[in-house]
Design an enzyme around this catalytic site. Sequence first.
Site, PDB file in Angstrom:
ATOM      1  N   LYS A 137     -67.727  16.829  -5.018  1.00  0.00           N
ATOM      2  CA  LYS A 137     -68.819  16.081  -4.397  1.00  0.00           C
ATOM      3  C   LYS A 137     -70.030  17.008  -4.351  1.00  0.00           C
ATOM      4  CE  LYS A 137     -66.347  13.072  -1.219  1.00  0.00           C
ATOM      5  NZ  LYS A 137     -66.285  12.876   0.241  1.00  0.00           N
ATOM      6  N   HIS A 140     -74.371  19.705  -0.696  1.00  0.00           N
ATOM      7  CA  HIS A 140     -75.656  19.210  -0.204  1.00  0.00           C
ATOM      8  C   HIS A 140     -76.366  20.214   0.699  1.00  0.00           C
ATOM      9  CE1 HIS A 140     -73.658  18.300   3.543  1.00  0.00           C
ATOM     10  NE2 HIS A 140     -72.835  17.464   2.948  1.00  0.00           N
ATOM     11  N   HIS A 143     -74.537  22.002   3.389  1.00  0.00           N
ATOM     12  CA  HIS A 143     -73.678  23.121   2.982  1.00  0.00           C
ATOM     13  C   HIS A 143     -74.505  24.378   2.741  1.00  0.00           C
ATOM     14  CE1 HIS A 143     -71.123  19.593   1.520  1.00  0.00           C
ATOM     15  NE2 HIS A 143     -70.520  20.087   2.581  1.00  0.00           N
TER      16      HIS A 143
HETATM   17  N1  ARG Z   1     -66.281  19.817   4.368  1.00  0.00           N
HETATM   18  C1  ARG Z   1     -66.931  19.363   5.558  1.00  0.00           C
HETATM   19  C2  ARG Z   1     -68.191  18.573   5.224  1.00  0.00           C
HETATM   20  O1  ARG Z   1     -68.694  18.669   4.134  1.00  0.00           O
HETATM   21  C3  ARG Z   1     -67.317  20.488   6.475  1.00  0.00           C
HETATM   22  C4  ARG Z   1     -66.146  21.246   7.037  1.00  0.00           C
HETATM   23  C5  ARG Z   1     -66.518  22.030   8.250  1.00  0.00           C
HETATM   24  N2  ARG Z   1     -65.436  22.760   8.835  1.00  0.00           N
HETATM   25  C6  ARG Z   1     -64.441  22.206   9.514  1.00  0.00           C
HETATM   26  N3  ARG Z   1     -63.473  22.964   9.951  1.00  0.00           N
HETATM   27  N4  ARG Z   1     -64.431  20.916   9.821  1.00  0.00           N
HETATM   28  O2  ARG Z   1     -68.682  17.844   6.066  1.00  0.00           O
END
Ligand code: ARG
Length: 574
Positions: A137, A140, A143
């Site tokens: 994905k 963005h 991130h």
């Molecule tokens: N992958 C998730 C996202 O893109 C963020 C993860 C953040 N860390 C966690 N432990 N939830 O929204």
Amino acid sequence: MTAVLKFKQAIANQLSKHTPCQPKDITTFMRPSKKQQGHISIALPKLNASLQDPTPHQDLVAWTQRIADNFEPNEFIESASADTTNLFFKFNQSEFTKQVLQQVYHDNKSYGWSHLPKPTASQRTVLIDYSSPNIAKPFHAGHLRSTIIGNFIRIIHEAVGYNVIGINYLGDWGKQYGLLAVGFEKYGDESKLISDPIHHLYQVYVQINADAKQDSEIDRRANEYFKKMEEGDPTALEQWSRFRDMSIKSYASIYERLNVKFDVYSGESQVNPYIQQAQDLLHQKNLLTRTNDGAYAVDLEQYKLGKVVVQRADGTSLYVTRDLASVLMRKQVYPFQKAIYVVGSEQSNYFKQMFQISNLMVDTKLDLQHVGFGRIKGMSTRKGTVVFLQDILDTAKERILEYMNANAEKSQIKDIDTIADQLGMSAILIQDMKSKRGKDYEFSWERMTDARGDTGVFLQYAHARACGIERKSGIEITPHVDFSILKEKEALDLIQSISTFPEVVENALQSLEPSTLVNYLFKLSHATSAASAFLRVKDMDTDTSKARMLLFWSARATLRNGLHLLGIKPIKKM
Ligand code: ARG
């Protein structure tokens, strides 16, 4: 002890003769007004408010008069006086200058944090969850911010002596991998996959998603595939793990370019063995309620956090289930005292719920902290709206190159490509960290690459210019100089600025707010350029040259240390 603290201590000692006072009670320091140059002025109401026991000072004026009358000079403070609103201490400026500059010289690469107490064994291990993109994905803007801010949080903790475990918690599990597998059968291209896995997998993912909208059969096959993955089917897992490894590898090279490190690439896929344990614990503690459609939820109404579904009716897990499992996993594999999650503020409520359930699940109050941040608006490159981090970094570099190529001095720069890349990165990082992290901000290529504005490019110029002074003057840096020579306003302002760095670092560590540090570095750089425009180093008498050189060297060391905390490699020549 920092130079500022030594002086505050000296003042506190004077005040303590009349009422208990700590250095921290002296909130105003070294911001002498023009007419009180050389004095530290302390506003009475402020002082009164910060003292533990303000009662004896009903009559503040009389009290401060007593302090002034009974004042005994020492090496730091020469005299004291009072009027109806302020208490003034005349400080020994050259002693202050000496204390500040010798400390920078002595601490050098740890100036700014060497004074902070080392964390004790019972608080030493800090786990930081940052970046955490989702495979296949878009990477963005959220991130990107998590990567930048998380990296700062990592570095500042490491500097102070924490044992940091940086985890990239990839979004690498879920039904979308079933879909990706089905898509790869149809659109996959081995050579494209090998040369650029991130782009190729994303393309496949977009294509198959579009197909799935037309054809429900695709969805069915995706579910089936994911079910096989969850059941541990080796063939299904082999392909998924290959995609995952390749994605990690190409992310890693971008992180390297950004100078960002992780100790562990983990992810949602890695917590499976702990999901059952999490569900069992929730069950044993009677925390689960059955919803109407057969799912299980935890009721957090008494904490005003609603109801949270933690297990679907078909038994499968959700984002929150995997986060709960990962808390258990992390507790066991990387026993931490504190865990920090660097994730966009839109997940604030989610983290409140997840933390609350975690505490209930393990029956202890864990030290879990969500460090949120606002959105970036309007992030786009010439190719359009941004999907890939690499495009952002490349565009920043291109823009800087254009600027440098238009600049007449370009021929002097040897490695223009590397410098442009580093400048581009600094521009992005500083733009991201200059406003309070909770705020949204507008992404702007013009603003972020302006060498005259408050930008990363400006900070790098300031650093390179200071390095240039050292190179061109050829004067040796020594801590034994005549400090009384540094008496011009520009010199005193710069010394004052350098002296407050340790306090700024301490605040930034407390608040995990990089903007505090960035804005300080702007001020420091402005003070440095004002001083360098006015105070020649070369072709002066030896004592003056030496004293000024130490001053500029100290300013540069402070700037370098600040940039280091922000994850920016300072440029020496450009
Ligand atoms: N992958 C998730 C996202 O893109 C963020 C993860 C953040 N860390 C966690 N432990 N939830 O929204």
